[in-house]
Design a protein around this motif. Structure first.
Motif, PDB file in Angstrom:
ATOM      1  N   LYS A 123     -74.609   8.261  65.903  1.00 16.70           N
ATOM      2  CA  LYS A 123     -75.390   7.978  64.707  1.00 16.70           C
ATOM      3  C   LYS A 123     -75.578   6.474  64.508  1.00 16.70           C
ATOM      4  N   HIS A 124     -74.741   5.699  65.175  1.00 18.38           N
ATOM      5  CA  HIS A 124     -74.777   4.267  64.918  1.00 18.38           C
ATOM      6  C   HIS A 124     -75.823   3.545  65.747  1.00 18.38           C
ATOM      7  N   LYS A 125     -76.000   3.989  66.969  1.00 20.18           N
ATOM      8  CA  LYS A 125     -76.928   3.284  67.844  1.00 20.18           C
ATOM      9  C   LYS A 125     -77.953   4.274  68.349  1.00 20.18           C
ATOM     10  N   THR A 126     -79.161   3.811  68.458  1.00 17.42           N
ATOM     11  CA  THR A 126     -80.158   4.715  69.020  1.00 17.42           C
ATOM     12  C   THR A 126     -79.978   4.793  70.529  1.00 17.42           C
ATOM     13  N   ASP A 127     -80.443   5.870  71.101  1.00 17.71           N
ATOM     14  CA  ASP A 127     -80.381   6.088  72.547  1.00 17.71           C
ATOM     15  C   ASP A 127     -78.968   5.934  73.109  1.00 17.71           C
ATOM     16  N   THR A 128     -78.004   6.319  72.337  1.00 12.33           N
ATOM     17  CA  THR A 128     -76.636   6.245  72.823  1.00 12.33           C
ATOM     18  C   THR A 128     -75.940   7.574  72.527  1.00 12.33           C
ATOM     19  N   ALA A 129     -75.143   7.998  73.484  1.00 14.02           N
ATOM     20  CA  ALA A 129     -74.389   9.229  73.270  1.00 14.02           C
ATOM     21  C   ALA A 129     -72.918   8.869  73.094  1.00 14.02           C
ATOM     22  N   ALA A 130     -72.218   9.663  72.299  1.00 16.72           N
ATOM     23  CA  ALA A 130     -70.791   9.424  72.110  1.00 16.72           C
ATOM     24  C   ALA A 130     -70.002  10.499  72.845  1.00 16.72           C
ATOM     25  N   ARG A 131     -68.993  10.033  73.538  1.00 17.24           N
ATOM     26  CA  ARG A 131     -68.147  11.011  74.242  1.00 17.24           C
ATOM     27  C   ARG A 131     -67.233  11.708  73.247  1.00 17.24           C
ATOM     28  N   LEU A 132     -66.994  12.964  73.504  1.00 13.26           N
ATOM     29  CA  LEU A 132     -66.124  13.704  72.593  1.00 13.26           C
ATOM     30  C   LEU A 132     -64.795  14.093  73.227  1.00 13.26           C
ATOM     31  N   THR A 133     -64.719  14.020  74.534  1.00 13.23           N
ATOM     32  CA  THR A 133     -63.461  14.431  75.181  1.00 13.23           C
ATOM     33  C   THR A 133     -62.877  13.265  75.969  1.00 13.23           C
ATOM     34  N   GLU A 174     -67.031   8.065  83.846  1.00 13.40           N
ATOM     35  CA  GLU A 174     -66.771   6.657  84.125  1.00 13.40           C
ATOM     36  C   GLU A 174     -67.025   5.769  82.914  1.00 13.40           C
ATOM     37  N   CYS A 175     -67.570   6.331  81.867  1.00 13.11           N
ATOM     38  CA  CYS A 175     -67.995   5.494  80.744  1.00 13.11           C
ATOM     39  C   CYS A 175     -66.960   5.424  79.634  1.00 13.11           C
ATOM     40  N   ASN A 176     -67.223   4.509  78.736  1.00 17.28           N
ATOM     41  CA  ASN A 176     -66.384   4.374  77.560  1.00 17.28           C
ATOM     42  C   ASN A 176     -66.844   5.338  76.480  1.00 17.28           C
ATOM     43  N   LYS A 177     -66.447   5.014  75.276  1.00 17.58           N
ATOM     44  CA  LYS A 177     -66.747   5.956  74.199  1.00 17.58           C
ATOM     45  C   LYS A 177     -68.252   6.137  73.988  1.00 17.58           C
ATOM     46  N   PHE A 178     -68.976   5.034  74.081  1.00 13.79           N
ATOM     47  CA  PHE A 178     -70.417   5.158  73.887  1.00 13.79           C
ATOM     48  C   PHE A 178     -71.143   4.956  75.215  1.00 13.79           C
ATOM     49  N   GLU A 210     -68.900  21.111  68.910  1.00 15.20           N
ATOM     50  CA  GLU A 210     -69.344  19.725  68.847  1.00 15.20           C
ATOM     51  C   GLU A 210     -68.221  18.801  68.388  1.00 15.20           C
ATOM     52  N   GLY A 211     -67.188  19.391  67.805  1.00  9.68           N
ATOM     53  CA  GLY A 211     -66.056  18.579  67.375  1.00  9.68           C
ATOM     54  C   GLY A 211     -66.204  18.026  65.989  1.00  9.68           C
ATOM     55  N   THR A 212     -67.228  18.472  65.259  1.00  5.56           N
ATOM     56  CA  THR A 212     -67.381  17.938  63.904  1.00  5.56           C
ATOM     57  C   THR A 212     -66.803  18.878  62.859  1.00  5.56           C
ATOM     58  N   ALA A 213     -66.350  20.038  63.298  1.00  5.91           N
ATOM     59  CA  ALA A 213     -65.776  20.974  62.339  1.00  5.91           C
ATOM     60  C   ALA A 213     -64.526  20.363  61.732  1.00  5.91           C
ATOM     61  N   LYS A 214     -64.377  20.550  60.435  1.00  8.82           N
ATOM     62  CA  LYS A 214     -63.204  19.978  59.778  1.00  8.82           C
ATOM     63  C   LYS A 214     -62.397  21.064  59.097  1.00  8.82           C
ATOM     64  N   LEU A 215     -61.105  20.890  59.213  1.00  8.83           N
ATOM     65  CA  LEU A 215     -60.209  21.898  58.654  1.00  8.83           C
ATOM     66  C   LEU A 215     -59.383  21.293  57.523  1.00  8.83           C
ATOM     67  N   GLN A 216     -58.814  22.168  56.733  1.00  9.74           N
ATOM     68  CA  GLN A 216     -57.888  21.737  55.698  1.00  9.74           C
ATOM     69  C   GLN A 216     -56.696  22.663  55.712  1.00  9.74           C
ATOM     70  N   SER A 217     -55.555  22.097  55.423  1.00 10.96           N
ATOM     71  CA  SER A 217     -54.372  22.938  55.326  1.00 10.96           C
ATOM     72  C   SER A 217     -54.248  23.446  53.903  1.00 10.96           C
ATOM     73  N   THR A 218     -53.823  24.671  53.749  1.00  6.51           N
ATOM     74  CA  THR A 218     -53.728  25.216  52.389  1.00  6.51           C
ATOM     75  C   THR A 218     -52.290  25.404  51.933  1.00  6.51           C
TER      76      THR A 218
END
Lengths: 454, 665
Positions: free
Chosen positions: B654-664, B602-606, A421-429
């Motif tokens: 988390k900021h807007k309802t009914d909206t998805a955020a792109r991760l890639t 084709e979309c932006n971040k949200f 999901e891309g929410t995993a967070k890492l730390q450097s040690t």
């Protein structure tokens, strides 16, 4: 082994035959000051009227082991093939435990000693309170001795009788170590017999060994303790080191280079070895020669030497090329603010806005704050920015990240389970010095990319 | 690593499935070849492991247990490529069991999610290995150290040689810190009664032990360190002995060799992965390029046995042959080469041994070159055979400037050094002479050796006394030596100046002899270190050049593959309905997830879910009534969104309802 008669006297004044025991005793003192030895000695002396059991709390990873060991001992039950190695009874709750304790003969006296008692705090919440009030629960003449090296106030228990075991003084230590004299003497003789010298030489050496008397050994011990007493008072550790260095102490005497009573020269001869041993005292390595010591170990005394060690560590560390870059990238990500990334890693980042120079007094460096967490995406972005070559985002590359995690160079600070999901967070040690040295190996200037040094 | 293994297996299966009969020559040839290679690799590996192993065994045998109660610990610094070491640890445990009276238990981090599990696992292993009967009677819950102790003491009460209890932790760094601390604590406690020996496999360095264990625990241990040879050295050895060997009829092109090397050096340092990569190359070459059966009969005498199909394969896939055939002047020859098998075979007769010769001399000179470059100060070209090989095989190395520089440097090498080098070279040649069965090669190689022996003598005899040099130059040389450390720039200039002086006719005898020798070597290099293009034709048969065809198997690109699969599903589905002329095109017949994916590109971040649904609906069913979207479409959309989320492309904002955020991106 030595035991402190004071402590034993105190113990026996509280726990004596035909008397009501105190509910609980707290026996405390620094590590390896002879707490257990005193206790054992006391228990052995009072064996015939006191039924006792000594338990290592560290061994009881589940409470069942504690209960069953106690009950087995009190009912004189031994695990063997005949009973299929089963305990006297299966006891996994406190109720059961108390039930079986109640079945004991009330005419006898019992004692449960628990070593490393501080570990009990991490076990089930009811164990400590119950152990301290066993008399109330069972009606037996039973007591519990908690042995620990931490202060009683850390336990959060109602007050009880405390017995303190003081540290060994130098004289104590010399007295204790002197007990080894006979066995050491035998060892030397055995060594000579094994040696490759001819018989005449051997006989001559054996003659000399006779002259290495108690006094000689005590002299050595006082030299040794003068150096090491400041560093550690751990008896077993001191003993090990003392025996190790003794060989070099008497060796020149056997070779007839230094006379037995020439203390000054003997001292001079041994100082160098003592120094190197001192640096590695906490490491317990047996088969490294003195020359290897300085290469491999961290020296706590001088920072210069420590840096040198880090460098060799960084250089000898067998890491693939990209893994080294990932390591550096992770360090940068952990110690830079994300808002500076653009400025640091992009060539055309535009003009830097002139900030109003507010006098920030004694602002701490980012480095000193410890690592901050970052996402894998940011790590990869920095990795690609600092790497000159163009490489694909392949499985092998991503696998390196998990390898680094496995090797404890990176840790997950959160979201370990949702990497996708891309929410995993890492730390450097890793630390700054180490990162800089790794950078030096691959030809990368780490400082240049840290906001702290701009 | 694991995917690569799987790939090998999959390919092997594929081959078997394609050609159902087991007698398939290609596969047999491959198998034959691979077994031989693997044996050789294993031989080298075990030889090298044995060095550490024997000292380790000796140590374990000697350990005496006293009542001091220190836990005997061995740290085995294995290097970073942990997967490789599972094999080594298996070997270690087997060897210990065979040579020392002991019971060995191998503990991996995955075996101990908690102290309880770890202890139960260990106790079970120990008892199970000694007598299986008892352990079946025991309940899992019952297994504890206390129980082990009473079992051990009862079992070995009478026997005078009690077995040692050896615990091997293969991947020490991967253990949970607190668990491993507790476990070692427990072991320390029982160490006074039970003869435990703890062997820790450490991937990084000794320091990690300090990081993981507090001094409180290390105080109770008795640590001894054993160190493995680094995997790079090991790889060098394997490469020298097996992969860069003229004996094998299978060679790698510069590119493919470099890829394997890069993966090793840049990514994983894993021998296993390297060997698997090599295996996949071999499999591809033998079975998919259909060269296996030909290589199987790769000998001048066997050329008659080539079938028509095999001849065709050669004609079709050997570009070097095609070039050769097409360059024939006589029309008839050309036709015969391409169509007449008998003619083809007759003419090709001696060609195969030529290829063998080529490789034989190539590798010999490669080794010589590596010896020459070994301790020269510059190393743009590299020094090891593995570094030189890809350069030599792709380009004519003798034409490169760096190469010329190196040879210039060689002319300044001191006498002792050059003598050592020559000695080594003669050894290498001698080795090559001994190594071959063919008389022809032997005599040729011997001829090659003679000049070196001569040079050796010549240089040796050219004493330092015979210098007939101008005093100025000696003086200068002395000065240079004195100032040597003062600055590189200065040194360079001096050297340049000296080079000018050296052109002067006054030369020492030693220099003369040296130059003669170096010129000779240079000539030989020019003759034998030829790049692939100049190799005798047919070389394609023995060289794997087809790296691009299996790049995917060697280097997985997960994100790239996902993107491709989603934007052009036709590649995988192979159905006519999904064929799209360009990647951006969206057809209603595409799978839902693919459509959704393309829309999200084709979309932006949200991304507003409602708009997304709208466009999705318009694509899959054209509907006049825009406001009404059938539940079926909604369901399909929702499912696709869930799938995309699962694949990690989007997440709920988390900021807007009914909206998805792109991760890639």
């Amino acid at each position: 082994m030595d035991h402190n008669p004071n402590v034993i006297n105190k113990l026996s004044s509280h726990i004596s035959k035909d008397e009501q025991f105190p509910n609980c005793l707290y026996l405390f003192g620094h590590k390896s000051t002879g707490k257990s030895v005193c206790l054992q000695k006391f228990l052995k002396d009072s064996e015939d009227w006191l039924c006792s059991v000594v338990i290592q709390a560290a061994v009881c990873y589940k409470s069942q082991i504690l209960y069953e060991t106690v009950i087995n001992k009190f009912f004189n039950h031994k695990l063997s093939r005949d009973n299929n190695y089963e305990s006297y009874a299966k006891i996994d709750t406190v109720e059961n435990f108390l039930k079986y304790l109640n079945a004991l003969d009330p005419a006898k006296s019992f004692l449960i000693a628990i070593e490393n008692a501080e570990r009990l705090r991490d076990m089930e919440f009811n164990i400590l309170p119950i152990l301290t009030k066993l008399q109330e629960f069972t009606g037996l003449n039973i007591s519990c001795v908690l042995v620990s090296h931490i202060a009683f106030s850390k336990f959060d228990l109602s007050p009880m009788i405390k017995i303190h075991v003081p540290d060994f003084s130098k004289a104590d230590l010399i007295a204790i170590f002197s007990n080894d004299y006979e066995s050491l003497q035998e060892e030397i003789i055995a060594d000579i017999h094994k040696s490759l010298f001819n018989e005449i030489e051997q006989n001559q050496q054996l003659e000399i060994v006779k002259s290495l008397d108690q006094e000689f050994y005590k002299n050595y011990l006082s030299i040794f303790l003068n150096v090491f007493y400041k560093v550690t008072r751990d008896l077993s550790e001191l003993q090990l080191l003392a025996n190790k260095c003794y060989k070099s102490y008497y060796a020149p005497v056997l070779r007839r280079e230094i006379k037995v009573n020439d203390v000054t020269n003997l001292w001079r001869n041994i100082t160098k070895l003592l120094k190197t041993t001192l640096n590695s005292s906490s490491l317990r390595i047996q088969n490294l020669s003195a020359s290897e010591f300085d290469g491999k170990q961290v020296n706590e005394d001088s920072s210069g030497e420590r840096k040198k060690n880090l460098r060799t560590f960084a250089q000898t560390l067998e890491l693939p090329f990209f893994a080294k870059y990932l390591l550096i990238a992770s360090f940068l990500a952990s110690h830079n603010d994300a808002k500076f990334d653009k400025r640091l890693f992009m060539k055309h980042h535009g003009k830097e806005r002139k900030r109003q120079q507010k006098a920030k007094v004694s602002e701490k460096l980012n480095i000193q704050f410890g690592p901050k967490s970052f996402t894998i995406d940011r790590l990869l972005a920095i990795f690609y920015a600092i790497l000159d070559e163009k490489v694909g985002l392949t499985c092998n590359l991503l696998a390196q990240i998990s390898t680094l995690v496995d090797l404890n160079f990176l840790t997950f600070s959160s979201g370990e389970n949702n990497i996708m999901e891309g929410t995993a967070k890492l730390q450097s040690t890793i630390g700054l010095d180490f990162a800089i040295n790794i950078g030096r190996v691959v030809g990368f200037n780490v400082r240049q990319y840290l906001t702290d040094f701009h | 690593m694991v995917p690569k293994l799987k790939n090998v297996l999959r390919k092997e299966k594929q081959v078997l499935a394609n050609k159902e009969n087991d007698n398939d020559m290609n596969y047999l040839a491959y198998k034959n070849m691979w077994i031989k290679t693997e044996e050789r690799i294993e031989e080298i590996q075990s030889k090298y492991y044995n060095v550490v192993l024997s000292s380790l065994l000796e140590f374990i045998r000697k350990i005496q247990f006293n009542n001091a109660g220190h836990l005997k610990t061995v740290l085995l610094l294995t290097g970073i490529n942990q997967i490789d070491h599972l094999k080594q640890f298996k070997l270690v445990s087997k060897q210990i069991e065979n040579n020392v009276p002991s019971i060995v238990s191998v503990l991996q981090s995955r075996n101990c999610p908690s102290v309880k599990h770890a202890v139960e696992f260990l106790v079970n292993e120990f008892i199970n290995q000694y007598d299986k009967k008892t352990v079946t009677k025991l309940k899992r819950n019952q297994l504890s150290m206390c129980m082990l102790q009473s079992w051990y003491l009862e079992e070995f009460q009478a026997s005078n040689e009690r077995p040692k209890l050896i615990i091997i932790m293969t991947d020490f760094e991967q253990f949970n810190k607190t668990i491993v601390q507790d476990l070692i604590n427990i072991l320390c406690f029982y160490a006074s009664n039970l003869p435990f020996i703890l062997i820790l496999g450490i991937a990084t360095a000794f320091k990690s032990v300090q990081n993981i264990l507090p001094s409180e625990i290390t105080n109770k241990m008795d640590i001894n360190i054993f160190e493995n040879e680094s995997s790079t050295d090991m790889l060098n050895r394997i490469i020298d002995k097996t992969i860069l060997s003229y004996r094998s009829p299978f060679h790698l092109s510069g590119k493919s060799f470099k890829v394997l090397m890069d993966i090793f050096l840049f990514y994983d340092y894993s021998l296993l992965s390297f060997i698997q990569g090599y295996k996949i190359f071999m499999l591809e070459h033998f079975c998919f390029s259909n060269f296996g059966s030909i290589i199987y009969k790769f000998h001048d005498e066997n050329i008659d046995k080539w079938t028509h199909d095999e001849c065709e394969t050669i004609r079709r896939s050997c570009f070097s042959f095609r070039k050769f055939a097409e360059a024939r002047k006589i029309q008839e020859d050309r036709v015969n080469f391409l169509l007449n098998d008998e003619f083809f075979k007759r003419k090709m007769g001696k060609r195969i041994s030529k290829i063998t010769f080529f490789w034989y001399f190539f590798y010999c000179h490669l080794k010589i070159l590596s010896i020459l470059f070994e301790d020269l100060p510059q190393h743009e070209l590299g020094k090891l055979p593995r570094e030189l090989y890809p350069i030599c095989i792709t380009n004519d190395i003798t034409k490169l400037d760096e190469y010329k520089e190196m040879f210039k440097l060689l002319k300044f090498v001191s006498k002792e050094k050059i003598l050592i080098k020559l000695e080594k070279i003669i050894e290498v040649i001698e080795y090559f002479v001994q190594d071959t069965q063919q008389e022809e090669l032997r005599t040729k190689m011997r001829q090659l050796k003679e000049p070196f022996v001569y040079f050796y003598k010549n240089i040796e005899e050219s004493g330092i006394n015979t210098i007939t040099n101008t005093p100025a130059s000696t003086h200068e040389r002395f000065e240079l030596k004195k100032k040597g450390a003062s600055g590189r720039q200065e040194m360079m200039e001096k050297l340049k100046e000296m080079a000018k002086h050296n052109i002067a006719p006054v030369v020492t005898k030693y220099e003369q002899a040296l130059w003669e020798c170096i010129d000779y070597i240079n000539r030989k290099m020019e003759k034998y270190l030829r790049p692939l293009q100049e190799a005798p034709f047919f070389y394609e048969l023995t060289v794997f050049c087809n790296y691009y065809s299996i790049r995917k198997q060697i280097m997985g690109i997960p994100r790239g593959a996902l993107h491709q699969a989603l934007s052009n599903p036709h590649i995988y589905m192979q159905c006519s309905c999904c064929k799209i002329p360009e990647q951006e095109r969206i057809l209603p017949s595409l799978p839902d997830i693919s459509i959704v994916y393309k829309l999200h590109l084709e979309c932006n971040k949200f991304i507003s879910l409602y708009d997304w649904l709208q466009s999705f609906a318009t694509i899959i069913e054209y509907n006049e009534d825009e406001d009404h979207i059938s539940p079926e479409v909604q369901a399909r959309f929702t499912r696709s969104i869930a799938e995309l989320q699962f694949l990690g492309f989007i997440k709920q904002s988390k900021h807007k309802t009914d909206t998805a955020a792109r991760l890639t991106w």
